[in-house]
Design an enzyme around this catalytic site. Sequence first.
Site, PDB file in Angstrom:
ATOM      1  CG  ASP A  15      13.453  43.264  76.160  1.00  0.00           C
ATOM      2  OD1 ASP A  15      14.479  43.350  75.465  1.00  0.00           O
ATOM      3  OD2 ASP A  15      13.477  43.079  77.394  1.00  0.00           O
ATOM      4  CG  ASN A  59      18.546  50.259  73.835  1.00  0.00           C
ATOM      5  OD1 ASN A  59      17.419  50.332  73.348  1.00  0.00           O
ATOM      6  ND2 ASN A  59      18.794  49.463  74.875  1.00  0.00           N
TER       7      ASN A  59
HETATM    8  C1  IPE Z   1      13.915  48.247  76.380  1.00  0.00           C
HETATM    9  O1  IPE Z   1      14.614  47.076  76.262  1.00  0.00           O
HETATM   10  C2  IPE Z   1      14.221  49.152  75.209  1.00  0.00           C
HETATM   11  C3  IPE Z   1      13.645  48.734  73.939  1.00  0.00           C
HETATM   12  C4  IPE Z   1      12.848  47.720  73.747  1.00  0.00           C
HETATM   13  C5  IPE Z   1      13.998  49.570  72.816  1.00  0.00           C
HETATM   14  P1  IPE Z   1      16.053  46.891  76.927  1.00  0.00           P
HETATM   15  O2  IPE Z   1      16.475  45.493  76.629  1.00  0.00           O
HETATM   16  O3  IPE Z   1      16.968  47.973  76.505  1.00  0.00           O
HETATM   17  O4  IPE Z   1      15.730  47.084  78.464  1.00  0.00           O
HETATM   18  P2  IPE Z   1      16.420  46.504  79.762  1.00  0.00           P
HETATM   19  O5  IPE Z   1      17.906  46.699  79.600  1.00  0.00           O
HETATM   20  O6  IPE Z   1      16.067  45.050  79.842  1.00  0.00           O
HETATM   21  O7  IPE Z   1      15.805  47.275  80.878  1.00  0.00           O
HETATM   22  C1  IPE Z   2      15.050  44.518  72.113  1.00  0.00           C
HETATM   23  O1  IPE Z   2      15.717  43.319  72.198  1.00  0.00           O
HETATM   24  C2  IPE Z   2      15.591  45.381  71.003  1.00  0.00           C
HETATM   25  C3  IPE Z   2      16.286  46.589  71.452  1.00  0.00           C
HETATM   26  C4  IPE Z   2      16.381  46.999  72.682  1.00  0.00           C
HETATM   27  C5  IPE Z   2      16.892  47.400  70.425  1.00  0.00           C
HETATM   28  P1  IPE Z   2      17.044  43.148  73.040  1.00  0.00           P
HETATM   29  O2  IPE Z   2      18.209  43.387  72.143  1.00  0.00           O
HETATM   30  O3  IPE Z   2      17.021  43.987  74.252  1.00  0.00           O
HETATM   31  O4  IPE Z   2      16.956  41.617  73.424  1.00  0.00           O
HETATM   32  P2  IPE Z   2      17.421  40.915  74.784  1.00  0.00           P
HETATM   33  O5  IPE Z   2      16.734  41.630  75.895  1.00  0.00           O
HETATM   34  O6  IPE Z   2      18.905  41.064  74.855  1.00  0.00           O
HETATM   35  O7  IPE Z   2      16.970  39.513  74.633  1.00  0.00           O
HETATM   36 MG    MG Z   3      16.419  43.625  76.141  1.00  0.00          MG
END
Ligand code: IPE
Ligand code: IPE
Ligand code: MG
Length: 260
Positions: free
Chosen positions: A27, A75
Site C-alpha cells: 500500500d 479496487n
Molecule cells: C489494499 O490497499 C489493497 C492492495 C494493496 C491491493 P487499499 O489501498 O485498496 O486499501 P484501503 O482502501 O486503504 O483499505
Molecule cells: C496500493 O497503493 C496499490 C493498490 C491498491 C493497487 P494505493 O494506490 O492504495 O496507494 P494509496 O493508499 O492511495 O497511497
Molecule cells: Mg491504498
Amino acid sequence: MQRPPHPAAIPEPSNPELPRHVGIIMDGNGRWARGRHLPRVAGHRSGVRAIRPVMESCHQAGVHILTLYAFSTENWSRPRHEVTALMQLFGDTLDSEVSQMHAEGIQIRTIGDRDQLSPRLQAKVGRAEELTSANTRAILNVAINYGGRNEIVSAVRDLAERGIDLTTLTTETLGGALYTSGLPDPDLIIRTAGEMRISNFMLWQSAYAEIYVTPTLWPDFGPHEIAGALAAYARRDRRFGAVPEPPAMLEEALRAPAGL
Ligand code: IPE
Ligand code: IPE
Ligand code: MG
C-alpha cells in the site's frame, strides 16, 4: 496446531525463526506519487519496480513463499483510468518479467477471481502459471482481483457444486477449496504505508498470522525493510491460543496449599 504440508519441493525456510510464507499488502503508491506531485499511476509504476528486490531479499533470507496483494475486489471502485492503468501494468509486468522469473526457477501463482479480468490478461496469467508450474526454487503468488470474502463464498459454492455435503463441512475441507489450496497459511503479513487494517486480504488464512505494519510507502520498501520485518517476526511469541504445560515440579509447587 497442525500445519498443512509445504508445497512439494519448495525449500523450507533455512531457520525455524523465519516465516514459511510472507504476505504483503503493498500500500501507499498513491501517497508516494502525491508526495512528488506525480500522477497516482507513476506511484504504481514505481511500486512494480519495488517488487524484484523484495522478492530477492526474501529468498536470500531463506523465505521462499511470497504473496503480494496487487489488486483487491474493492479496487474496481477507483477512477476508471486508474483501474485501466493498473490492468495494463499487470499485463506489461508479466510480459517483461515472466521469462526471467522462469529462468530463476520461480513458480508464479495467482489468487483471485480471474473471470473479471480481460481475456487478454487472463491468458497472460494462465500462460505464466503454466510455464512456471514445475519450478521449485520459490513461489511468487500474486493476489489480483482478490477478496477474502469472495474467496470463502466461492469456495463454498464450489464445494456445493461438487456435491459435497455442506452439513459435514470441516475447516480442512473449506481451507482446501480456497484459492490458496496447497500453500501454507501466511506466518507474517506485512502492510506498508501505515494503515492498521487487513482490507479483505487472506481473511481465512491470516487467522494466526503475525501482522507487521510499517509507515514506509510501498515504492520505498526494500531489502532493509524486509530485514526489519523478519527480525520483528523472529521476536514474536506465537502461542496459537495455547498455554504450555508447566514442568511437573513447578506444577506441584503451585498446587501446594497456601502458607506451607
Ligand atoms: C489494499 O490497499 C489493497 C492492495 C494493496 C491491493 P487499499 O489501498 O485498496 O486499501 P484501503 O482502501 O486503504 O483499505
Ligand atoms: C496500493 O497503493 C496499490 C493498490 C491498491 C493497487 P494505493 O494506490 O492504495 O496507494 P494509496 O493508499 O492511495 O497511497
Ligand atoms: Mg491504498
